[in-house]
Each structure stands twice: as structure tokens, then as C-alpha cells.
Design an enzyme around this catalytic site. Sequence first.
Site, PDB file in Angstrom:
ATOM      1  N   ARG A 248     146.431  77.177  34.858  1.00 17.00           N
ATOM      2  CA  ARG A 248     147.720  77.709  34.406  1.00 17.00           C
ATOM      3  C   ARG A 248     148.073  77.246  32.988  1.00 17.00           C
ATOM      4  O   ARG A 248     148.805  77.901  32.281  1.00 17.00           O
ATOM      5  CB  ARG A 248     148.836  77.215  35.337  1.00 17.00           C
ATOM      6  CG  ARG A 248     149.040  78.035  36.569  1.00 17.00           C
ATOM      7  CD  ARG A 248     149.789  79.300  36.241  1.00 17.00           C
ATOM      8  NE  ARG A 248     149.708  80.256  37.319  1.00 17.00           N
ATOM      9  CZ  ARG A 248     150.603  80.376  38.285  1.00 17.00           C
ATOM     10  NH1 ARG A 248     151.652  79.611  38.309  1.00 17.00           N
ATOM     11  NH2 ARG A 248     150.439  81.279  39.224  1.00 17.00           N
TER      12      ARG A 248
ATOM     13  N   LYS B 270     164.248  73.314  55.431  1.00 19.32           N
ATOM     14  CA  LYS B 270     162.813  73.128  55.599  1.00 19.32           C
ATOM     15  C   LYS B 270     162.555  72.366  56.904  1.00 19.32           C
ATOM     16  O   LYS B 270     163.227  71.387  57.181  1.00 19.32           O
ATOM     17  CB  LYS B 270     162.258  72.361  54.382  1.00 19.32           C
ATOM     18  CG  LYS B 270     160.808  72.641  54.098  1.00 19.32           C
ATOM     19  CD  LYS B 270     160.396  72.246  52.710  1.00 19.32           C
ATOM     20  CE  LYS B 270     158.877  72.313  52.603  1.00 19.32           C
ATOM     21  NZ  LYS B 270     158.380  72.179  51.237  1.00 19.32           N
TER      22      LYS B 270
ATOM     23  N   GLU C 209     152.994  73.976  35.034  1.00 20.05           N
ATOM     24  CA  GLU C 209     151.776  73.378  34.466  1.00 20.05           C
ATOM     25  C   GLU C 209     151.694  73.587  32.957  1.00 20.05           C
ATOM     26  O   GLU C 209     151.240  72.705  32.223  1.00 20.05           O
ATOM     27  CB  GLU C 209     150.542  73.967  35.151  1.00 20.05           C
ATOM     28  CG  GLU C 209     150.337  73.487  36.588  1.00 20.05           C
ATOM     29  CD  GLU C 209     151.189  74.207  37.619  1.00 20.05           C
ATOM     30  OE1 GLU C 209     151.870  75.193  37.246  1.00 20.05           O
ATOM     31  OE2 GLU C 209     151.194  73.792  38.792  1.00 20.05           O
TER      32      GLU C 209
HETATM   33  C1  LIG Z   1     150.890  76.875  40.246  1.00 24.72           C
HETATM   34  C2  LIG Z   1     151.059  75.989  41.446  1.00 24.72           C
HETATM   35  N1  LIG Z   1     151.353  74.683  41.287  1.00 24.72           N
HETATM   36  C3  LIG Z   1     151.496  73.894  42.371  1.00 24.72           C
HETATM   37  C4  LIG Z   1     151.353  74.391  43.630  1.00 24.72           C
HETATM   38  C5  LIG Z   1     151.431  73.473  44.835  1.00 24.72           C
HETATM   39  N2  LIG Z   1     152.555  73.830  45.716  1.00 24.72           N
HETATM   40  C6  LIG Z   1     152.398  74.517  46.850  1.00 24.72           C
HETATM   41  S1  LIG Z   1     153.817  74.775  47.677  1.00 24.72           S
HETATM   42  C7  LIG Z   1     154.689  73.938  46.507  1.00 24.72           C
HETATM   43  C8  LIG Z   1     156.180  73.766  46.646  1.00 24.72           C
HETATM   44  C9  LIG Z   1     156.847  75.076  46.726  1.00 24.72           C
HETATM   45  O1  LIG Z   1     158.208  74.862  46.897  1.00 24.72           O
HETATM   46  P1  LIG Z   1     159.117  76.070  47.320  1.00 24.72           P
HETATM   47  O2  LIG Z   1     158.755  77.279  46.537  1.00 24.72           O
HETATM   48  O3  LIG Z   1     160.529  75.630  47.242  1.00 24.72           O
HETATM   49  O4  LIG Z   1     158.705  76.374  48.807  1.00 24.72           O
HETATM   50  P2  LIG Z   1     158.979  75.495  50.128  1.00 24.72           P
HETATM   51  O5  LIG Z   1     157.706  74.766  50.420  1.00 24.72           O
HETATM   52  O6  LIG Z   1     160.117  74.582  49.859  1.00 24.72           O
HETATM   53  O7  LIG Z   1     159.285  76.473  51.197  1.00 24.72           O
HETATM   54  C10 LIG Z   1     153.860  73.465  45.491  1.00 24.72           C
HETATM   55  C11 LIG Z   1     154.287  72.660  44.337  1.00 24.72           C
HETATM   56  C12 LIG Z   1     151.035  75.758  43.743  1.00 24.72           C
HETATM   57  N3  LIG Z   1     150.849  76.335  44.929  1.00 24.72           N
HETATM   58  N4  LIG Z   1     150.916  76.527  42.649  1.00 24.72           N
END
Ligand SMILES: Cc1ncc(C[n+]2csc(CCOP(=O)(O)OP(=O)(O)O)c2C)c(N)n1
Length: 609
Positions: free
Chosen positions: A367, A253, A339
Site C-alpha cells: 500500500r 464488537k 500505510e
Molecule cells: C490495508 C490493511 N491494513 C491492515 C489490515 C489489518 N486489519 C484487518 S481488520 C483491521 C481492523 C478493521 O477495523 P474495522 O474496520 O473497524 O472493523 P472491525 O474489526 O472493528 O469490525 C485491520 C487493521 C488490513 N486488513 N488491511
Amino acid sequence: MCDELRQYILHSVSKTGGHLSSNLGTVELTVALHYVFNTPYDRLVWDVGHQTYPHKVLTGRREQMSTLRMYGGLAGFPKRDESEYDAFGTAHSSTSISAALGMAHAAKLKGENRKSVAIIGDGAMTGGMAFEAMNNAGVSMADMLVILNDNDMSISPPVGALNRYFARLMSGKFYARAREGAKSMLKNTPLYEFARRFEEHTKGMVVPGTIFEEFGLNYVGPIDGHDLDSLIPTLENLKELKGPQFLHVVTKKGYGYKLAEADPVLYHGPGKFNPAEGLVAPKTPPKLTFTQVFGQWLCDMAAHDERLIGITPAMREGSGLVEFEKRFPKRYFDVGIAEQHAVTFAAGLACEGMKPVVAIYSTFLQRGYDQLIHDVAIQNLPVVFALDRAGLVGADGATHAGSFDIAYLRCLPNVSVLTPADENECRQALYTAFMQSHPVAVRYPRGAGAGVVPQAEMREIPFGTGEIRRECTRTAAQPGKRIAILAFGTLLYPALAAAERLDATVANMRFAKPLDVALVTDLARRHDAIVTVEEGTVMGGAGSAVLEALAEARIDVPVLVLGLPDAFIEHGDPARLLAMCGLDAAGIEQQIQRRFGATPALLRTAVGQ
Ligand SMILES: Cc1ncc(C[n+]2csc(CCOP(=O)(O)OP(=O)(O)O)c2C)c(N)n1
């Protein structure tokens, strides 16, 4: 080209703000995907979609990157009506495998040879939907590819057993053992040559027996997601394979920008900054946000009551739980992007006498809706829902707007909904909610409010009561309508400003449920017209509750219900969006004038005579 793309994104995001670390980490993967697959004919389905800036740049939107997340500009997430290359609209996580599987089946049924690819992060993989989809994909024999983009990060460090499992997949010991196992198993099969070829320049290989294999997907990896010489031949090979495929790609990242690599959390979604110096703390401390008010309250409350448990579905920073985790690690639970689980987990805790506080964005509680009804409300369990980002959120757009919570919560028996108007009231509302023995939600918006400093002392708000904040001075004998504005939440302040010009009464309702019916009926009897104001959908919202109460009391009074319209509000500056919805002070005043007519008295006060 990857270098150029990475530089472009870094500089572009530094000028607009937006997601950075995730996009820097997916540059090579995006280039490889567009190189190997025939987009848009082949479908790329990005999970969450916050990592699609390289994809946007490569698919004709380079020049528009300067308008990212601005009103009328590019969205921060994929959108089907923005580009034919955006196969599926997203922003909430863990949907990609389901959508790509649907597309793969549609292609099969229509006799089309298109490919469907889901690209999902290790954080998003913790969401239950991803597993529901894999469970289905594994037996459906659809030709699809799932790419796990494993950067060992969610927004904050990832949590849970799955994360440990990925670490084990990556660890040398497991890898070596699996590699030997794979080699001997694959000897004399076409895949052996496939695996051997990868190994010449990468760690790429075929590993049997992973959890994904058990689901019925063909697991390949892990491979280096920044190495095109690994990515491209692997993707080319996988493209030709039949049935559901799974590629494990490892990325970093923030890759390529040292500051983001060192602190991917800080650079997950920064505002504007100078790339040469990185993010710097603002000279004047920013205004206290509602999120901070919540975080402070949570710590204070936890110090008073050791039954308090703080729960976040992967939003430690966004929901203001950083300090709480430090001070009360045993009572802090990050449950992953889950969630549904967060809500039922809280229900279980409440059954045993604990006092769970679920810190969750309004949009993400959607959710967990059945869990809220089935597991919490029906059993009338004392769970507090701290609903952040209620109302319009601005740059993240319709997917993240907290428009519906009043409507979807107030129809549930046993559930109460508090709508504090400012920072101090938010703290007191949270305390009030915590003191109840039934489910209570407290909704508050993104960012700062009117600036009312929270009092340290916590006092319960008399449950289900509002308060009058301004009285109309006009008498029945005078010309002009006597108007009462019933404000729910932070729009109290623009309502008060409008009321000054209109000489209207204003009530701070504080509770969308239970509604202060006595106050509503009293105001209705003493005024010629009622106006309700809320930063939530008009349909089914707090204004509807007022209409219901008036109908029940058989009071026939004209009512104007102000709130968010029956439409999804796109991304843009929140103040501008609010004004467009007629919910700033001027908009509230105009809408009242339009509805109830500019009587001479109203006109006089409106122009300040
Ligand atoms: C249902 C839901 N809960 C929380 C989020 C907030 N959120 C956005 S990106 C993220 C982290 C995603 O992590 P990952 O899939 O590993 O992607 P990275 O940012 O590490 O590339 C979260 C928790 C969301 N978008 N959707």
C-alpha cells in the site's frame, strides 16, 4: 434467526479459528441487508471482509463453515469465485467505497437498477482510500449506500481524530443539538417524516452538517445496529433515495458473547477454543515467534537509542508492539490503517534525525510503495522497515501472503533487504539495519522459526555478506555434480536438510540486497550447479539477483531458482502450502534431483548409502 446465526458462528469459529468479534457484531446488520436488498443482484461490498461469516452462512455456505480457512475450504474473506454473493474480493482494508462506487456507475451506464452498498468499519474508514472514494462519490450522484459500521474498535482501540469525531457524533450533546437542528431544517420536507418515524423506536435521524454531508453524501444516523426494527425500515427508506447515501450504524464488537464483548481484541482472531470456557493460555509456552523477537529487539534498541520511533499502521498486536507502547508511549505511533501515511510520516521523522522503525506486514507495505520510493528511497532516508508475515501466511490466503517484497524492494536504489534465517539472526539483522544510514528492510515470516534463541548482545552483521554453512565433500574428480544451495531467509533450514542428503554446499545469504557477489561467484566457480531458495516470488526475487550477478560476472553455470511460483497461493496450512510449492526439505531435494539429474553419486547420498 439472529440468535441462531450468532450461536452457529460462535461454535463454528471455536472449532476452526478465525475472526470472531467482528462477525458477532455484524449479525443483525447482515440479516437486515439480505432482507432488504435483492442480493446477489444488488451488490454488497464488505470492507476488509473479515466480518462476512454471517453473510457466508446466509448465502448457502453454512455447511462449509467447518472448512473455513483450510486448504480447499471456504476463504476467510469474500471471494468472487467462491460465491456469486461475494460481489468483491477483499481482505485489505478501505477499498469498499471505491468498488461499490464503480459498480454503481457501471449499473447506471448499463441502465440497470441494481443497488450498490459498501459496508465499512470505523477502523477501515481511517484509510485514505475511503476518503478518496467519498470525495469522488459525493459529486458523482451515483446511487450508492455507504454503511459505516461503527463499533469503536479497529483490531485494537481505534486512533485519530476521526475516532474522536465519531464519539462526538454519538455523544448526547451533539446528538441532541443535531437532532433539533435536523428537525427544524427538515420541517415540511419528505425527510422530516422519515426522520420522525425512525425516532419512534430508535435514535435514527437525519443530521446535517456532518463531515459526510460536506463530502456530498446524505448522512443518516447513528442508529442501533443490533436492532432490526431500526435497521430494516432505515435501509428500506435509504434504498429508495437517489444519490450517495451514508448510514451510520453503531454496533458492539463481539456482541452476544460476553467474553468477546469484554475483550474484543483477544477475540478478534482467536484459534480454536471451547466457547463455554473461552480462550485459555496453553499449558506449555508456545515457541518464540519472529514477531516477539522483533518486539523484544524494538524495546531493547529503544532503551539504547532515544531517537528510535516505533510506527504501526493499526497492527499493534500483530506486529508485536504492545510492550513497546507500554514502555515508550511517547515514541509509539499507531497511525491508523494508513500505510501510505505511515511510510511518509517515517520519512519526515528521519529528515529530522529520528530513527523510525516502521513495523508493517509485507503485504501491507504494498500500500505504501510509492511513498517508499518517492519519500524514502529517493531521499535515501534511514528508515527501518520491519516486514512481518514475509512469505506464505497460511489461513489468511493470497491477500495476506508476503510473496513479493524481495522483488519489489530489491529493484529500488538505496534500499537494502535483509533475509534473516532464524530468530537470533533476525535480532542481529534488525540491529544491523538500525545502524545504517539508508533505508533497510528486514523480512521475517509469521510464527516461529528454527528455534535459535536470540542472544541478548546485539552485533552488526558485516553488511552485504553471506556465510557458508555447509561444504560439499565431493571433489571434481568424483562422479556427480557439486551443487551449491544459496538460501535466503528461513528456508535455510530445509535447504540444509536437503543438502545433507545431496551432499551439497549451503550458503546462508542473509542479504537479498546488497547481494554478496563475491560469495556467489566463488561458489559458482567451485561448483557444477547453483540452486537458490527463497520464500518469495521466483520472478524478480533473490534468485533473479543471483542470475543477474552471474551474468554480469560472465559465469556460465546452470542455476535452479526455487521459490514461490507465478501464481496466487490460496489459504491453507502453511506447512502444507510450502510443501506444495516444493519448498520443504523433501521438495527442495526433489527439485534439485529433477533438474540436475539423479547421478549415481547423488542417488547414493540421497538414499543414505
Ligand atoms: C490495508 C490493511 N491494513 C491492515 C489490515 C489489518 N486489519 C484487518 S481488520 C483491521 C481492523 C478493521 O477495523 P474495522 O474496520 O473497524 O472493523 P472491525 O474489526 O472493528 O469490525 C485491520 C487493521 C488490513 N486488513 N488491511
